[in-house]
Write a protein that holds these residues in place. Structure first.
Motif, mmCIF file in Angstrom:
data_model
loop_
_atom_site.group_PDB
_atom_site.id
_atom_site.type_symbol
_atom_site.label_atom_id
_atom_site.label_comp_id
_atom_site.label_asym_id
_atom_site.label_seq_id
_atom_site.Cartn_x
_atom_site.Cartn_y
_atom_site.Cartn_z
ATOM 1 N N SER A 109 34.712 1.423 38.192
ATOM 2 C CA SER A 109 34.276 0.035 38.362
ATOM 3 C C SER A 109 34.504 -0.770 37.090
ATOM 4 N N LYS A 139 34.515 -9.062 42.682
ATOM 5 C CA LYS A 139 33.138 -8.842 43.131
ATOM 6 C C LYS A 139 33.098 -8.102 44.471
ATOM 7 N N ARG A 140 33.913 -8.543 45.423
ATOM 8 C CA ARG A 140 33.874 -7.907 46.744
ATOM 9 C C ARG A 140 34.433 -6.486 46.702
ATOM 10 N N GLU A 177 31.680 -4.302 45.237
ATOM 11 C CA GLU A 177 30.637 -4.140 46.248
ATOM 12 C C GLU A 177 31.083 -3.142 47.314
ATOM 13 N N SER A 178 32.356 -3.213 47.704
ATOM 14 C CA SER A 178 32.872 -2.281 48.701
ATOM 15 C C SER A 178 32.862 -0.851 48.183
ATOM 16 N N ASN A 193 30.855 0.415 45.875
ATOM 17 C CA ASN A 193 29.457 0.862 45.830
ATOM 18 C C ASN A 193 28.945 1.194 47.225
ATOM 19 N N PHE A 194 29.321 0.382 48.198
ATOM 20 C CA PHE A 194 28.919 0.590 49.591
ATOM 21 C C PHE A 194 29.433 1.936 50.095
ATOM 22 N N SER A 220 33.257 -7.757 52.789
ATOM 23 C CA SER A 220 32.608 -8.824 53.544
ATOM 24 C C SER A 220 33.468 -10.079 53.594
#
Length: 351
Positions: free
Chosen positions: A58, A71-72, A75-76, A78-79, A103
């Motif tokens: 990251s 950012k997305r 986030e992906s 981490n998801f 998202s």
């Protein structure tokens, strides 16, 4: 067309799913542990290692491409690492499932091929006979198995359950990297994909035998779409269902689907194989920076060590023509020293 069979010593996955960053199989290892103390220590070490590697990857993405722009993507990641899954039953479209999820992307079973985002498909349709010609030459070439890599390979591992034993692929591009050997066997097809600037992640021919099908499943990734160009299809007898919608393949006609929706296929023909060219490509809702960051992720996640991340930066420099790092003497040894550990690899494959 009748294709020759092949003995596959190391069958590759027929489709690449971005769905898994495969962590250590803790449950499998725990079966070999004799005491609860050992089990607890192993879990702690594995969780800490996963966390450290996730942080390294990251941080490398943010450093290269910026925190706001990625950012997305972060986030992906981490998801995915948290073993989460996006699930939605769309009222008109059907069920969508994705563990590799970004998202804000448009979600529908089939996309309009007349959209300006997909002009390359219209161009491929016009030249489909060129691609068909190379495919026919390959199918009748009795030596192609010796000349290429994993020619007409079956689905492997968990994909085989849905795809069945008769699903076969011939891969030209995998995870944004062209197979030099296989693409050289299909020079005109490869040239067309590159000339039309297809935002491809994977390119491969797919064969479905008569009276076979692919069971309902999701490719578990919403930021990569799947296109099919009909090449040699028994028209009216082959279909693909995505979500609540059904499509029948036609020769020389393309279709674009979001295979994070539950989908399945069927070849109802009594004796004719179905051949299509499948291209999986970046969702047009991704920015250029996000695409670059995801490609960087493919490289970094294979070897998230310090040397591995240096190598991922070097490869990104070559792709993006923006030199940022000078290769060190240790970088050239990265491939020799690679170790699949911690977060492991993003699976290759495709549907």
């Amino acid at each position: 067309m009748q294709a020759s069979t092949q003995s596959i010593l190391e069958p590759r996955s027929s489709t690449w799913h971005l769905k898994n960053i495969q962590k250590k199989n803790v449950l499998l290892v725990l079966r070999t542990r004799s005491t609860s103390h050992n089990r607890g220590n192993y879990i702690c070490r594995a969780q800490q290692e996963d966390c450290d590697l996730l942080t390294s990857v990251s941080s490398a993405i943010r450093e290269r491409y910026g925190s706001v722009e990625t950012k997305r993507v972060i986030e992906s990641l981490n998801f995915l690492a948290a073993d989460e899954e996006y699930y939605r039953d769309h009222a008109n479209f059907g069920i969508q499932r994705a563990s590799s999820y970004i998202s804000g992307l448009e979600a529908r079973p089939f996309h309009d091929t007349d959209s300006p985002d997909f002009l390359w498909m219209k161009k491929l349709e016009k030249d489909y006979e060129v691609i068909l010609g190379e495919l026919q030459g390959a199918v009748t070439n009795t030596d192609i198995e010796k000349q290429g890599n994993y020619i007409w390979a079956p689905a492997a591992r968990e994909e085989a359950i849905a795809y069945g034993p008769d699903w076969r692929t011939l891969v030209l591009q995998d995870r944004c990297v062209w197979d030099v050997t296989n693409s050289s066997l299909f020079p005109r097809t490869t040239e067309l994909v590159k000339r039309f600037k297809v935002p491809s992640v994977e390119v491969f021919f797919a064969r479905q035998s008569p009276q076979t099908g692919i069971e309902p499943h999701s490719d578990n990734t919403n930021f990569i779409l799947t296109s099919h160009l009909g090449l040699d299809v028994p028209e009216g007898e082959c279909w693909m269902r995505v979500g609540n919608e059904q499509h029948f393949w036609k020769n020389g006609s393309g279709v674009i689907a979001d295979t994070s929706f539950i989908h399945s296929t069927k070849n109802l023909s009594e004796k004719t194989d179905r051949y299509v060219l499948i291209i999986r490509f970046w969702h047009p809702g991704l920015s250029k920076t996000e695409r670059n960051a995801l490609t960087f992720l493919f490289d970094a996640i294979e070897d998230p060590t310090k040397e591995g991340i240096i190598n991922a930066n070097r490869l990104a420099d070559e792709r993006e023509n923006q030199p940022k790092l000078k290769a060190t003497s240790s970088t050239s040894q990265t491939k020799k020293k690679k170790k699949k550990k911690g977060l492991g690899m993003l699976n290759k494959g495709m549907s």
